[in-house]
Design a protein around this motif. Structure first.
Motif, short mmCIF file in Angstrom:
data_model
loop_
_atom_site.label_atom_id
_atom_site.label_comp_id
_atom_site.label_asym_id
_atom_site.label_seq_id
_atom_site.Cartn_x
_atom_site.Cartn_y
_atom_site.Cartn_z
N ALA A 148 -5.24 -0.94 -5.37
CA ALA A 148 -5.46 -1.04 -4.15
C ALA A 148 -6.62 -1.44 -3.56
O ALA A 148 -6.47 -2.21 -2.73
N GLN A 206 1.90 6.53 -6.66
CA GLN A 206 0.99 7.61 -6.86
C GLN A 206 1.66 8.91 -6.83
O GLN A 206 1.51 10.06 -7.71
N LYS A 215 0.85 -1.13 0.18
CA LYS A 215 -0.22 -0.14 -0.05
C LYS A 215 0.79 1.08 -0.11
O LYS A 215 0.61 2.32 -0.72
N ASN A 216 2.02 1.15 0.84
CA ASN A 216 2.82 2.42 0.95
C ASN A 216 3.59 2.49 -0.49
O ASN A 216 3.62 3.71 -0.82
N LYS A 219 -3.72 4.01 2.56
CA LYS A 219 -2.95 4.38 1.19
C LYS A 219 -3.17 3.43 0.28
O LYS A 219 -3.34 2.12 0.69
N PRO A 220 -3.07 3.75 -0.92
CA PRO A 220 -2.90 5.10 -1.55
C PRO A 220 -4.52 5.79 -1.56
O PRO A 220 -5.37 5.16 -1.49
N PHE A 221 -4.52 6.87 -1.69
CA PHE A 221 -5.77 7.73 -1.47
C PHE A 221 -5.69 8.71 -2.55
O PHE A 221 -4.82 9.19 -3.07
N LEU A 250 8.01 11.32 -0.78
CA LEU A 250 7.04 11.58 -1.74
C LEU A 250 5.72 11.65 -1.45
O LEU A 250 5.07 12.61 -1.83
N VAL A 251 5.19 10.95 -0.50
CA VAL A 251 3.76 10.89 0.06
C VAL A 251 3.50 12.11 0.53
O VAL A 251 2.61 12.78 0.66
N GLU A 254 7.48 8.84 4.38
CA GLU A 254 7.84 8.69 3.06
C GLU A 254 7.83 10.01 2.41
O GLU A 254 6.77 10.69 2.25
N LEU A 279 2.40 1.47 -3.55
CA LEU A 279 1.47 2.43 -4.18
C LEU A 279 1.29 3.76 -4.12
O LEU A 279 0.97 4.45 -4.97
N ALA A 280 1.19 4.11 -2.82
CA ALA A 280 1.03 5.58 -2.57
C ALA A 280 2.18 6.45 -3.03
O ALA A 280 2.08 7.33 -3.41
N THR A 281 3.45 5.84 -2.89
CA THR A 281 4.62 6.33 -3.42
C THR A 281 4.55 6.46 -4.96
O THR A 281 5.00 7.53 -5.39
N MET A 285 3.15 14.94 -1.56
CA MET A 285 1.92 14.78 -2.37
C MET A 285 0.71 15.44 -1.31
O MET A 285 0.00 16.11 -1.71
N GLY A 336 -1.07 2.36 5.79
CA GLY A 336 -1.32 1.18 4.93
C GLY A 336 -1.98 0.04 5.50
O GLY A 336 -2.23 -1.08 4.80
#
Lengths: 539, 122
Positions: free
Chosen positions: A376, A350, A343-344, B106-108, B20-21, B18, A346-348, B24, B88
């Motif tokens: 996800a 994104q 999940k992390n 996450k992701p969202f 990058l997150v 993170e 995928l978030a990254t 965002m 996550g």
């Protein structure tokens, strides 16, 4: 000695005997008359007067009558005794009794013996009982016979053979009958068939042996307690754990064996509850025995009942699962961590896309974001199910959820319950996402009244198939695109490949888009026999 | 998403390991007019900032380089500052006494962030 059927002499007929008696009486009377005549001094005068003769005759008649009366009485006595004896012999014959001479010849054989051994009286009389019945004695027959002569009786268990060949176990009592001179004459044998008891005994013995072996070899703890929680049985493993010999364990309770009184109290209260409810229970328990670290046990405890079904205690089997539990926990932790990582990541991704596409086409950015979200969402379904598969309903609903804002009434979802394999679930989720996106942009969902019917069914046959259709209606007239976009290609190629089947998107002009997917059920659904976790990498 | 103006001008702390997150999130917040007061990627730093900064809201990643961020959650609760968990893990990864805190998985997407913030605020 000649073997003859043992029977009573029949009573001699009564008539000749009466005649003999009558003649005897008359002779006696005549002799007496003669004697009186001889004694007379005066020959001229009759020695006996008529009156005297009459007296004598009457005397003789009375004597005759008395003799007949006595004879009759004696005869009645004899008859009665004879009848009793007859009845007794008949009754004896009903028992499994027989008479044999000391050298073994059968001289009496009743119906009871015939029933027991199968031989008729005719077949048995005169035969050697040892030979005929294949008698096997606990000691030699000579020894038994000498004991019989010495003590007058003998009792023991014998094995014999029925006429049909089957083995019979009997317990037999022999008594010696002596002749008038006291010489041993005949052995009376009364036997009881104990074959069924013997068989039951043998079975019991076998069961006991089996139980003992199980108790001695089972790796877990096996124990039984009475209503008060006192130990009434414990296998070697249990004794080893307690660290005491059976003599110091029997009749004592967990209070003496567990690490703490409070823990023992809790275990005993739980035992008590199981006995009260009289129902078998299976559970995990953490228990520390005195001098040991706490361990986790998988225990099954069942009420112990007596022959009447009354609960008289409890039987328990406990297998240590401490290590397995630790591995399970570690594995669960790893799975959680991995899910979290996915999940992390995928978030990254994104975030990277978001940064990279900054200032670019917002539609492109949104498309990418939504695809990531679809992936996800499918992962979420699988994570919830521990990657063991997912209900097709959940997968479909999950894939449609991000688009549900316009009202769920636009989707008509139907199909039977089915567990999908993880790979199939992911592929289906992605495929549905593409179809939905397309429908929103160009198809049925781009108008207010458009609808989508999603239906799946299992098509029978030797190799059943899962067939899923996506049918749009009520949208704008469909025009086939000049070039197939990524979405369509993803469905037709990736979906088909991942599901091991066929997938197609038909631009059914002008009604609407129809997407179909067909795959062998065995390749996409969780089968009952195989662990889905193992199937994950199978293709 | 029409009422995002309610978040205009609010002061937000982003705690996310993170980078990058985190960037965002900053960008999303900027779009709805929030002021990112600070970002933190490590627990000790996050604790200091959660204690000292004037805040209206916080976005809290549950796992900060292997450390659970619950101490930060306690500080925020004590200060009565609304916050959401960004994670996550599902809600099951949370301790029982924090299950009522909104979770942003996450992701969202932007819309989900706003929904979660709205839940925390009310």
């Amino acid at each position: 000695m000649v073997a003859v059927p043992f029977s009573l002499p029949s009573p001699t007929s009564r008539a000749p005997r009466l005649l003999v008696t009558l003649v005897t009486c008359l002779v006696v009377a005549l002799l007496a008359l003669g004697a009186l005549l001889a004694q007379s001094d005066e020959p001229s005068r009759p020695a006996v007067t008529a009156a005297e003769a009459a007296v004598l005759l009457a005397l003789a008649t009375a004597l005759f009558a008395a003799s007949i009366w006595a004879k009759r009485r004696i005869q009645r006595d004899i008859d009665a005794k004879f009848c009793r004896l007859e009845r007794f012999i008949q009754a004896f014959g009903q028992t499994q009794g027989m008479l044999r001479s000391l050298d073994g010849r059968i001289v009496f054989w009743g119906i009871g013996s015939e029933r027991l051994y199968g031989y008729s009286e005719k077949e048995a009389l005169g035969k050697d009982s040892v030979e005929l019945l294949h008698t096997r004695c606990p000691s030699s027959l000579e020894e038994i016979n000498s004991a019989l002569v010495r003590d007058g009786e003998w009792q023991g268990e014998l094995t014999r053979r029925h006429k049909d060949g089957r083995e019979i176990h009997i317990v037999s009592k022999w008594s010696l009958s002596r002749g008038e001179a006291g010489e041993p004459e005949v052995a009376i044998e009364v036997s009881h068939d104990i074959t069924s008891i013997k068989l039951a005994e043998r079975q019991l013995h076998q069961t006991n042996t089996l139980l003992r072996i199980i108790l001695e070899t089972a790796p877990g703890l096996i124990y039984a307690k009475d209503l008060e929680g006192r130990i009434i049985l414990a296998n070697v493993t249990t004794l080893d754990l307690i660290g005491r010999p059976w003599s110091e364990v029997e009749g004592r309770t967990d209070m003496e064996f567990l690490g703490s009184k409070s823990q023992a109290g809790a275990v005993m209260a739980n035992d008590r509850r199981i006995m009260d409810q009289a129902k078998t229970e299976e559970f995990e328990e953490a228990i520390s025995h005195a001098g040991h670290h706490p361990r986790i046990w998988s225990s099954t405890k069942a009420p112990l009942r007596d022959a009447d079904g009354k609960v008289i205690g409890l039987v328990g089997v406990s297998v240590e699962i401490t290590d397995r539990k630790r591995i399970e926990e570690r594995l669960q932790l790893m799975v959680n961590e991995l899910n979290h990582r996915v999940k992390n990541t995928l978030a990254t991704i994104q975030a990277i896309a978001s940064q990279t596409l900054r200032g670019g086409d917002p539609i492109v950015r949104q498309n990418l974001e939504r695809r990531l979200m679809a992936l996800a969402a499918a992962h979420d379904v699988l994570t919830r199910e521990n990657w063991e598969g997912a209900n097709i309903d959940d997968v479909v609903t999950g894939a449609l959820a991000p688009f549900g804002e316009g009202g769920d009434y636009r989707f008509a979802v139907s199909g039977p319950p089915l567990r999908l394999l993880p790979r199939a679930a992911l592929a289906l989720a992605m495929g549905l996402h593409e179809l939905t996106t397309n429908a929103l942009k160009y198809g049925a969902l781009s108008t207010l009244n458009g609808q989508v019917a999603i239906n799946w069914q299992i098509v029978g046959g030797a190799k059943p198939l899962l067939r899923l259709t996506w049918a749009e209606s009520g949208g704008p007239p469909v025009v086939a695109p000049s070039r197939r976009g990524f979405g369509v290609r993803l469905i037709e190629r990736s979906l088909a490949q991942d599901l091991g089947g066929k997938a197609s998107v038909i631009f059914d002009q002008p009604a609407g888009i129809i997407g179909t997917m067909e795959a062998p059920l065995a390749d996409v659904a969780v089968s009952a026999e195989v662990t889905p976790f193992m199937q994950m990498g199978a293709r | 998403m029409n009422d995002t103006h309610i978040f205009a001008g609010i002061r937000v702390l982003i705690i996310e390991d993170e980078a990058l997150v985190s960037m965002m999130l900053e960008e999303f917040l900027e779009q709805i007019g929030c002021r990112t007061m600070a970002t933190a990627s490590r627990l000790d730093d996050a604790i200091i900032k959660a204690r000292s900064l004037p805040l209206d809201m916080a976005l809290l990643d549950v796992n900060l380089a292997g450390e659970a961020s619950f101490p930060v959650a306690e500080i925020l609760t004590a200060r009565d500052i609304p916050f959401i968990f960004v994670t996550g893990y599902g809600p099951l990864g949370l301790p029982a006494d924090m299950r009522h805190i909104p979770v942003l998985p996450k992701p969202f997407q932007m819309a989900q962030l706003v929904d979660a913030m709205r839940m925390a605020a009310y």
